[in-house]
Write a protein that holds these residues in place. Structure first.
Motif, short mmCIF file in Angstrom:
data_model
loop_
_atom_site.label_atom_id
_atom_site.label_comp_id
_atom_site.label_asym_id
_atom_site.label_seq_id
_atom_site.Cartn_x
_atom_site.Cartn_y
_atom_site.Cartn_z
N ALA A 80 -27.81 4.75 63.10
CA ALA A 80 -28.93 5.67 62.94
C ALA A 80 -29.53 5.59 61.55
O ALA A 80 -30.51 6.25 61.25
CB ALA A 80 -28.46 7.09 63.22
N SER A 123 -28.21 9.69 59.16
CA SER A 123 -29.53 9.44 59.74
C SER A 123 -30.45 9.05 58.59
O SER A 123 -30.25 9.47 57.45
CB SER A 123 -30.09 10.68 60.44
OG SER A 123 -29.43 10.93 61.66
N THR A 167 -35.59 15.33 63.92
CA THR A 167 -34.90 14.21 63.29
C THR A 167 -35.79 13.46 62.31
O THR A 167 -35.28 12.70 61.48
CB THR A 167 -34.40 13.21 64.34
OG1 THR A 167 -35.55 12.65 65.03
CG2 THR A 167 -33.49 13.89 65.36
N HIS A 196 -27.01 5.53 68.94
CA HIS A 196 -28.10 6.17 68.19
C HIS A 196 -29.22 6.59 69.13
O HIS A 196 -29.70 7.72 69.10
CB HIS A 196 -28.61 5.19 67.13
CG HIS A 196 -29.91 5.57 66.52
ND1 HIS A 196 -30.16 6.82 66.01
CD2 HIS A 196 -31.06 4.85 66.34
CE1 HIS A 196 -31.40 6.86 65.52
NE2 HIS A 196 -31.95 5.69 65.73
#
Length: 421
Positions: A231, A271, A125, A88
């Motif tokens: 993640a 994620s 992200t 990750h």
């Protein structure tokens, strides 16, 4: 005859404009294949391998303008990155080396001594705090040395230009790995267990009984909970009403057990995205857990903000986030208004719920501006497909736009015919 030529000269620019209209409507969209691009540079083989193994390379295929800061094998092998136990963290460090802007060598020479702040892929992200997803590039006016400053003060110097495909992608080699301030490479991959029972969380939500039953029957719940330690995950869970509103032509229940499991994975991002991160997401095209099982580029979702809500486009269905069911890092669960039907199983044509008594779909979500080619860019930037780039046909303009161009083209032909007869 002179009159005719004069008329033609007056209307030639207009005709040329129509020609441009027709030409640009069929412009291809570039897709960047970083792995292929770097394959001919042995000294960057480790860096290229990491991009592929972490799927970061696959994330770049939807972009058409970026700069890669590649770390040669010599520097990479002597860094902490080579001994990191967290895939990750490794992926986020690699994203930190991708600038979301095309920079040529002359562009670097024009960077002011005070510096230029540039967005990285890591910023998209939602895990980058404040400005930690940006890099500051500065240039020494005496030596023209370009230095890259990270949020954790792990600076690097640009060594050389490795490759450039003008106006789309450039690759520079740098002499050190850049680490975001949030990332601890020596941290363990395993987080303390959250102890979350996803099925129980859905049942407690009072409107997700169908989804909870499907999770228990499919056996994928344990797979989702196992992914919490990496993640994190983000689940989009259709309400009971969303399942009951499925059009009759959608034979959802006739899917095999394996395919139903893939559809469930299609509702999960690998994620953790809290609602604020979804609302401000930069890269709209997101891989799902189904993407990881079925292959890069397949079973992706297009996430954007439409009319004040988070909209999720599966390719044939657009759902909106209706509520937050659970949100505690590393897991977020959101209720959504429709079942996300992948085009890989249900065809490529949008489903129109109006014919089945449902609501009209929101407008289609287009890709963000950086993912679309600029038809007015420098000459030759979109005329060929150099190594490392795939050519994907742009979608033709839908509805009245295409018919209007056809009408204008026919009108021009008739007009010229009358001039010359």
């Amino acid at each position: 005859m002179a009159t005719i030529l004069s008329s033609i000269s007056r209307f030639a620019p207009l005709t040329f404009l129509y020609f441009l209209l027709f030409s640009f409507s069929h412009m291809p969209i570039f897709a960047i294949d970083i792995s292929t691009l770097l394959s001919s540079y042995p000294d960057l083989s480790d860096f290229a391998s990491l991009l592929s193994s972490t799927s970061v390379a696959a994330d770049l295929t939807s972009r058409s303008s970026l700069t890669v800061l590649a770390v040669p094998n010599t520097f990479l092998r002597s860094s902490d990155l080579s001994s990191s136990s967290s895939s990750h963290h490794l992926a986020d460090v690699l994203r930190y080396h991708i600038l979301l802007e095309y920079l040529s060598w002359p562009d670097l020479r024009l960077i002011p001594p005070t510096g230029k702040l540039i967005t990285t892929l890591f910023q998209t992200t939602g895990r980058a705090s404040t400005n930690s997803g940006f890099l500051n590039l500065t240039r020494d006016p005496r030596s023209n040395t370009v230095t890259i400053h990270s949020s954790s003060y792990s600076n690097a110097t640009v060594l050389s230009l490795v490759k450039t495909l003008p106006y789309n992608v450039s690759v520079f080699s740098i002499n050190s790995v850049l680490i975001p301030s949030e990332v601890n490479l020596m941290a363990s991959e395993t987080r303390p267990p959250l102890g979350l029972n996803i099925t129980k969380a859905l049942i407690d939500g009072h409107d997700f009984n169908v989804a909870a039953s499907m999770l228990m029957a499919s056996g994928v719940e344990e797979e989702f909970e196992a992914d919490e330690g990496g993640a994190g995950i983000t689940l989009f869970v259709p309400t009971d009403e969303a399942f009951s509103d499925l059009p009759a032509k959608v034979k959802f229940q006739s899917l095999t057990a394996d395919r139903k499991a893939v559809v469930l994975r299609f509702h999960v991002l690998h994620s953790y995205y809290p609602l604020g991160s979804l609302e401000s997401i930069v890269n709209p095209v997101q891989p799902t857990l189904a993407t990881e099982n079925m292959g890069a580029g397949s079973f992706t979702l297009n996430i954007s903000r439409v009319n004040g809500s988070v909209a999720i486009n599966s390719g044939i269905v657009v759902a909106t986030v209706t509520q937050t069911v659970f949100d505690q890092n590393p897991v977020a669960i959101f209720g959504i208004s429709k079942v996300l039907l992948p085009k890989e199983y249900f065809g490529s044509h949008p489903i129109d719920p109006i014919s089945d008594g449902g609501e009209a779909l929101p407008p289609d979500i287009s890709l963000s501006p950086e993912n679309s080619p600029d038809p007015y860019g420098p000459p030759g930037s979109h005329l060929s497909s150099p190594p490392g780039l795939d050519m994907r046909s742009g979608a033709a303009t839908a509805g009245g736009g295409g018919e209007l161009r056809i009408f204008l083209g026919l009108w021009c032909i008739v007009f010229w015919h009358h001039l010359l007869v």
